[in-house]
Write an enzyme that holds these catalytic residues in place. Sequence first.
Site, PDB file in Angstrom:
ATOM      1  N   GLU A 275       0.822  -1.217   0.000  1.00 41.81           N
ATOM      2  CA  GLU A 275       0.000   0.000   0.000  1.00 41.81           C
ATOM      3  C   GLU A 275       0.857   1.268   0.000  1.00 41.81           C
ATOM      4  O   GLU A 275       0.922   1.995   0.983  1.00 41.81           O
ATOM      5  CB  GLU A 275      -0.955  -0.012   1.194  1.00 41.81           C
TER       6      GLU A 275
ATOM      7  N   GLU B 193      -5.703 -10.848  -1.230  1.00 34.91           N
ATOM      8  CA  GLU B 193      -6.549 -10.652  -0.044  1.00 34.91           C
ATOM      9  C   GLU B 193      -8.018 -10.600  -0.463  1.00 34.91           C
ATOM     10  O   GLU B 193      -8.766  -9.722  -0.052  1.00 34.91           O
ATOM     11  CB  GLU B 193      -6.160  -9.361   0.699  1.00 34.91           C
TER      12      GLU B 193
END
Length: 371
Positions: free
Chosen positions: A167, A276
Amino acid sequence: MPRRRRNFLALGVLFCLALVVAGCTGGSPIAIPTPSRPPSDLPELSRSAGIPIGTGVNDARMVNKNYQQRVLDNFTSITPANAFKWENTEPAQGQFDFGKPDPLVQFAVDHHLRVRGCCLTWRTQNPAWLESGTFTKAQATAIMRDHIRAVVGRYKGKVAQWEVVNEIFHTVNGQLAPFNSVWLKTIGPGYVADAFRTARAADPNALLFANEFGNDGPGPHFNAFYNKVRALKLAGVPIDGVGLQMHRGLQTPTVAQVEETIRKYAALGLRVEITEFDIPLPLPPDQQALEQQGVLFGQITSVCLRIAACTGITFWGVDDNDRYPAIRTSNRGAMTMFDEMGNPKPAYFAVVNALRAAPAIKRLSGGPPAG
């Protein structure tokens, strides 16, 4: 007939998945066919298709034998959700603690599961000494390198993939920007390449990934991330792949957009993993939402299965008890293939059928099991 087979047979009859649901891509209705026989173990299908099917394991729940068995019954790869993060592995500067990741990696070794390591650098879940410390660029670089060497080196040959950076972009006031992490503040944007090179030296055989949220469909986030990994690749940085987190809703991005995204990364010479994957639903979920969720689970699995560079799918959570804070606060959940009792949902049967129909292609390796 073993008990588990009898249970699956009963569930297959109960579900009778003659589900015809309006396609989430805006196309024709899409059916999830009823399995023609009791579902095979997902691990059997995963290995037959040549693709790891993984789960993000709740570290705290892994002490429970029933939870462990649910992992073994359904997955061939694990990603510890928190055990590898800095707050656990280096709680005090220079003092490493592997008490949380060690048993999870050993579990994988004992049961021949692949391990993905999340994550070597991130903007959060760092210890206070790191977040509040005052470091020069040289000091911060040394801290980062020492940490990566210690963690990656300890699990050399056991962790197949490392999320080296996680991220790196987010949206601020409608504009995309790099996360102002401790690494960006102290080292600058060059920390990304430095982290990859350090990880490669620590374990030359591990696959190194950049993992991101919001990079699975067209838009500013994809553009920024794509340009970043392309630049890294062109600069000779040892990046092997990208991770699509894919915490998503029922509508966007479309399945066609996800496929186009994967193919664009693959064209750069990168592996792609869905890292994910979940679809949280408003609670309590109705049957139509669960069926739509199932359609999408099957469709996204099928997309990955037909692209040689897509090397694994990790569903985020073993069952619906594995709710993480972001969805708890918004009263959402029911996001996995299994309900809170461990019973398979439409999503499970859709993934099973996608795996059964997997095309015979020569797939890039997503890395070996731990043992």
